[in-house]
Design a protein around this motif. Structure first.
Motif, PDB file in Angstrom:
ATOM      1  N   ASP A  69      38.111  33.295  40.107  1.00 21.98           N
ATOM      2  CA  ASP A  69      38.137  34.386  39.607  1.00 21.98           C
ATOM      3  C   ASP A  69      39.605  34.336  41.247  1.00 21.98           C
ATOM      4  OD1 ASP A  69      40.385  36.819  39.307  1.00 21.98           O
ATOM      5  OD2 ASP A  69      38.498  37.754  38.343  1.00 21.98           O
ATOM      6  N   ASN A  71      42.439  36.083  42.488  1.00 19.24           N
ATOM      7  CA  ASN A  71      42.643  37.227  42.879  1.00 19.24           C
ATOM      8  C   ASN A  71      41.966  38.306  42.805  1.00 19.24           C
ATOM      9  OD1 ASN A  71      45.379  38.872  42.630  1.00 19.24           O
ATOM     10  ND2 ASN A  71      43.959  39.876  41.197  1.00 19.24           N
ATOM     11  N   GLN A  72      41.003  38.123  41.817  1.00 21.17           N
ATOM     12  CA  GLN A  72      39.705  39.264  42.686  1.00 21.17           C
ATOM     13  C   GLN A  72      38.656  38.551  43.845  1.00 21.17           C
ATOM     14  OE1 GLN A  72      39.393  42.096  41.358  1.00 21.17           O
ATOM     15  NE2 GLN A  72      38.136  43.206  42.840  1.00 21.17           N
ATOM     16  N   SER A  73      39.077  37.717  43.877  1.00 20.75           N
ATOM     17  CA  SER A  73      37.873  37.078  45.200  1.00 20.75           C
ATOM     18  C   SER A  73      39.004  37.737  46.061  1.00 20.75           C
ATOM     19  CB  SER A  73      37.622  36.133  44.586  1.00 20.75           C
ATOM     20  OG  SER A  73      36.438  35.691  43.740  1.00 20.75           O
ATOM     21  N   ASP A 101      48.671  33.271  37.433  1.00 20.61           N
ATOM     22  CA  ASP A 101      48.025  32.577  37.091  1.00 20.61           C
ATOM     23  C   ASP A 101      48.720  31.997  36.272  1.00 20.61           C
ATOM     24  OD1 ASP A 101      46.071  31.653  35.047  1.00 20.61           O
ATOM     25  OD2 ASP A 101      44.826  33.621  35.382  1.00 20.61           O
TER      26      ASP A 101
END
Length: 208
Positions: A69, A71-73, A101
């Protein structure tokens, strides 16, 4: 009755006084030179430090893009790294991070405020056309997702900080590959030295 000083004695005393004056002046200049050299060395140290920090931010962005992931990472890595820096030195950081994405056709914008003060922000995007105005507290982040149909979108952040109006702009490439971009504004304070550096870094990669 005491006799007056002879001319030779007067010249000797004057010479001694002049010599003492020269020695005192030399000592003062030596101290000044030492202070100047120390300031130069500290400035060079802070300069190397801030360049290394910018490089670490770039590596953090690249490493985050490799995760399941991205974006979140990446956002978590940026926040944690900035908090670590704050615990180790006097530093102020603002970052703007965006991830496109290609699978979903959406891009996400993240703004992190670590300026040790609340800021009033306005963010404008060109694709889609959008404008948000909001307050962002210290050590907080703004996150918003957008759907796009074009090949790129300009993101402009305008914010007030300690009586100054600042504006930063990044462009998100929304083509046939994943894309990530980060803007980093880093300010270090050490003793009487203040140094600021800004950098933009991006990476494009194919979908597996």
């Amino acid at each position: 009755m005491k006799k007056g000083l002879r001319k030779g004695q007067m010249f000797m005393i004057a010479g001694i006084l002049i010599l003492v004056g020269f020695l005192m002046l030399k000592s003062m200049l030596s101290v000044y030179q030492t202070v100047e050299e120390k300031t130069t060395e500290e400035s060079e140290l802070v300069d190397r430090q801030i360049k290394n920090i910018i490089k670490e931010y770039e590596m953090t962005l690249g490493f985050g893009s490799l995760q399941a992931d991205p974006n979140q990472s990446t956002l978590e890595y940026l926040v944690n790294f900035t908090k670590y820096l704050e615990s180790d030195m006097t530093i102020e950081v603002l970052f703007v991070y965006a991830f496109y994405d290609n699978t979903t056709g959406n891009y996400t914008v993240n703004i992190g405020n670590f300026l040790d003060d609340k800021i009033n922000c306005t963010i404008n995007t060109t694709n889609p056309t959008n404008s948000d105005t909001f307050n962002l507290a210290d050590e907080k982040n703004y996150t918003k997702e957008f759907n796009t149909t074009s090949t790129s979108s300009d993101i402009t952040l305008t914010y007030g900080f300690r009586g100054q109006d600042r504006k930063e702009k990044i462009t998100v490439e929304t083509g046939n590959q994943n894309f990530t971009i980060g803007f980093f504004d880093v300010n270090i304070r050490k003793d009487n030295i203040v140094m600021r550096a800004k950098q933009t870094y991006n990476r494009t990669w194919a979908i597996n």
